[in-house]
Write an enzyme that holds these catalytic residues in place. Structure first.
Site, PDB file in Angstrom:
ATOM      1  N   TRP A 105      26.092  15.324   1.775  1.00 19.93           N
ATOM      2  CA  TRP A 105      24.982  15.826   0.769  1.00 19.93           C
ATOM      3  C   TRP A 105      23.514  15.862   1.265  1.00 19.93           C
ATOM      4  O   TRP A 105      22.944  16.538   1.409  1.00 19.93           O
ATOM      5  CB  TRP A 105      25.115  15.053  -0.619  1.00 19.93           C
ATOM      6  CG  TRP A 105      26.565  15.345  -1.276  1.00 19.93           C
ATOM      7  CD1 TRP A 105      27.331  14.703  -1.562  1.00 19.93           C
ATOM      8  CD2 TRP A 105      27.002  16.784  -1.547  1.00 19.93           C
ATOM      9  NE1 TRP A 105      28.691  15.073  -1.842  1.00 19.93           N
ATOM     10  CE2 TRP A 105      28.359  16.557  -1.898  1.00 19.93           C
ATOM     11  CE3 TRP A 105      26.401  17.875  -1.614  1.00 19.93           C
ATOM     12  CZ2 TRP A 105      29.065  17.849  -2.358  1.00 19.93           C
ATOM     13  CZ3 TRP A 105      27.278  19.192  -2.020  1.00 19.93           C
ATOM     14  CH2 TRP A 105      28.515  18.858  -2.574  1.00 19.93           C
ATOM     15  N   ASP A 141      18.262  11.446  -4.010  1.00 24.56           N
ATOM     16  CA  ASP A 141      19.459  12.030  -4.757  1.00 24.56           C
ATOM     17  C   ASP A 141      20.184  11.051  -5.040  1.00 24.56           C
ATOM     18  O   ASP A 141      20.984  10.147  -4.330  1.00 24.56           O
ATOM     19  CB  ASP A 141      20.352  12.884  -3.577  1.00 24.56           C
ATOM     20  CG  ASP A 141      21.226  13.642  -4.333  1.00 24.56           C
ATOM     21  OD1 ASP A 141      21.853  13.142  -5.501  1.00 24.56           O
ATOM     22  OD2 ASP A 141      22.026  14.347  -3.441  1.00 24.56           O
ATOM     23  N   LYS A 185      28.805  12.961 -12.937  1.00 21.35           N
ATOM     24  CA  LYS A 185      29.540  12.106 -12.619  1.00 21.35           C
ATOM     25  C   LYS A 185      29.272  10.888 -13.616  1.00 21.35           C
ATOM     26  O   LYS A 185      30.441  10.700 -14.225  1.00 21.35           O
ATOM     27  CB  LYS A 185      29.036  11.729 -11.255  1.00 21.35           C
ATOM     28  CG  LYS A 185      29.300  12.738 -10.203  1.00 21.35           C
ATOM     29  CD  LYS A 185      28.199  12.767  -9.109  1.00 21.35           C
ATOM     30  CE  LYS A 185      28.133  14.176  -8.309  1.00 21.35           C
ATOM     31  NZ  LYS A 185      29.784  14.772  -7.913  1.00 21.35           N
TER      32      LYS A 185
HETATM   33  N1  PMP Z   1      24.341  15.303  -4.080  1.00 22.63           N
HETATM   34  C1  PMP Z   1      25.428  14.386  -4.257  1.00 22.63           C
HETATM   35  C2  PMP Z   1      25.175  13.027  -3.913  1.00 22.63           C
HETATM   36  C3  PMP Z   1      26.697  15.072  -4.830  1.00 22.63           C
HETATM   37  O1  PMP Z   1      27.599  14.287  -5.026  1.00 22.63           O
HETATM   38  C4  PMP Z   1      27.033  16.408  -5.061  1.00 22.63           C
HETATM   39  C5  PMP Z   1      28.023  16.920  -5.764  1.00 22.63           C
HETATM   40  N2  PMP Z   1      29.214  16.332  -5.505  1.00 22.63           N
HETATM   41  C6  PMP Z   1      25.633  17.237  -4.839  1.00 22.63           C
HETATM   42  C7  PMP Z   1      24.446  16.852  -4.587  1.00 22.63           C
HETATM   43  C8  PMP Z   1      25.603  18.692  -5.358  1.00 22.63           C
HETATM   44  O2  PMP Z   1      25.672  18.613  -6.583  1.00 22.63           O
HETATM   45  P1  PMP Z   1      26.032  20.101  -7.349  1.00 22.63           P
HETATM   46  O3  PMP Z   1      27.448  20.513  -7.186  1.00 22.63           O
HETATM   47  O4  PMP Z   1      25.798  19.794  -8.783  1.00 22.63           O
HETATM   48  O5  PMP Z   1      25.052  21.103  -6.691  1.00 22.63           O
END
Ligand code: PMP
Length: 367
Positions: free
Chosen positions: A105, A174, A198
């Protein structure tokens, strides 16, 4: 619990059953209004109460200082991969940002930021996302607009157990996959963001917490719905917000508060993740977690089955065997394979115990 299923999904993830039941009860007629939250105007007094409740609980649970704005935006965590540079990279003339890339990510976030300015990856590139490079190897740029990191890498199972020292440069994080799983000193951050799906609710809403003095620096090409200043001044109501997701978040945060808040969630997360890591550690490498012990995630436990590189046939059997016992969504992310157990706040010790017992049984049978 009326459900037979134990859902270990990485997100969207398990929602406490009491929350689902309350949402069900209130679905047709919310609090005597005669309508559903799904139907309610986002500019009504009733919805305003819902919005304020969710924001109030977030502020209370994390003790968010008054000089921080809390916004409820759309576009997911990924939307903030763009939102962060669009709002912050122009803070300094160089339009340059420092990124820690410790997993899938943060890697995506860094790529997105490159569209808007210069991105400096502060540490030697990692061949595999299984560790956090020692801070002594980082070369932070003192004139960077901000330093970015991902507190918990959901795919790889890598979590920071410390806060990066930035020597005064704005810190951005994040926290999508460890939001509200421990107390956080918000005052140390410029921006914290996370999708709700989550630990704090369902998909559709992304929480962005931003220090007030960072508002008003967006690049001119920043889409207005992602402009922190506009959304902060409009109390997240520049346009229609994800109203139902904001409502569900309020219910989940209430549940979090009633269950001891973030300190209790932290204690539980350590207990639950240790139960799984203990089985892995005692398995004589039948189960292998690739992640350095210092940064193993409390939220997403990743491991291979059979041998270090993973025996795919055995991993398939593992997932099938677990599924027969009602334990679902244990397959690792498609990019890394193996098994991933997500142990967000709503997962109970008993549910974790059931999985630990299955892991021991499976090893006995297949070793
Ligand atoms: N950051 C993290 C740490 C994630 O786990 C995720 C999604 N699993 C995201 C960003 C992306 O999020 P989204 O699917 O809501 O765009």
């Amino acid at each position: 619990d009326q459900k037979q299923t134990i859902y270990f999904g990485a997100g969207p993830a398990k929602i406490p059953q009491s929350v689902l039941l309350q949402a069900q009860q209130e679905l047709l007629n919310y609090s005597g209004t005669g309508i559903s939250v799904l139907e309610m105007s986002h500019r009504s007094a009733d919805f305003n109460k819902i919005l304020n409740k969710s924001e109030g609980l977030l502020r209370e649970l994390w003790n968010i200082p008054d000089n921080y704005k809390v916004m409820f935006l759309q576009g997911g965590g990924s939307g903030q991969f763009s939102g962060v540079p669009l709002n912050l990279i122009g803070l300094k003339e160089d339009k340059c940002a420092d990124y820690l890339v410790t997993g899938t990510w943060s890697s995506k976030a860094a790529k997105e930021a490159e569209k808007y300015g210069k991105v400096n990856i502060v540490h030697p590139k990692l061949d595999a996302y299984t560790k956090i490079p020692d801070p002594s190897s980082w070369t932070l740029n003192p004139s960077a607009s901000y330093v970015y990191y991902c507190a918990n890498e959901t795919v790889n199972g890598v979590e920071f157990n410390f806060m990066p020292e930035t020597n005064g440069v704005i810190l951005v994080c994040d926290m999508s996959s460890n939001f509200m799983s421990r107390p956080v000193d918000v005052s140390k951050f410029g921006v914290i963001f996370g999708g709700a799906q989550k630990n704090i609710g369902c998909a559709g809403v992304t929480v962005v917490i931003v220090r007030e003095d960072l508002l008003g620096h967006a690049l001119k090409e920043c889409p207005i719905v992602l402009d922190y200043k506009v959304q902060a001044e409009m109390n997240s109501l520049y346009n229609t917000p994800p109203s139902f997701s904001i409502y569900i978040m309020g219910l989940v945060l209430e549940w979090t508060k009633n269950n001891g808040g973030c300190a209790a969630m932290e204690t539980l997360s350590k207990q639950k993740s240790s139960m799984i890591y203990d089985v892995i550690n005692a398995s004589s490498n039948f189960y292998a977690c690739p992640v350095d012990t210092a940064c193993r995630s409390r939220m997403n436990v990743t491991f291979r089955v059979g041998k270090k590189e993973g025996d795919e046939a055995l991993e398939k059997k593992f997932v099938e065997g677990a599924s027969k016992r009602g334990m679902m969504a244990l397959k690792g992310h498609r990019s890394v394979g193996g098994i991933r157990v997500s142990l967000y706040n709503s997962i109970t010790v008993e549910e974790t115990e059931a999985l630990a017992a299955f892991m021991k049984e499976f090893q006995k049978e297949h070793q």
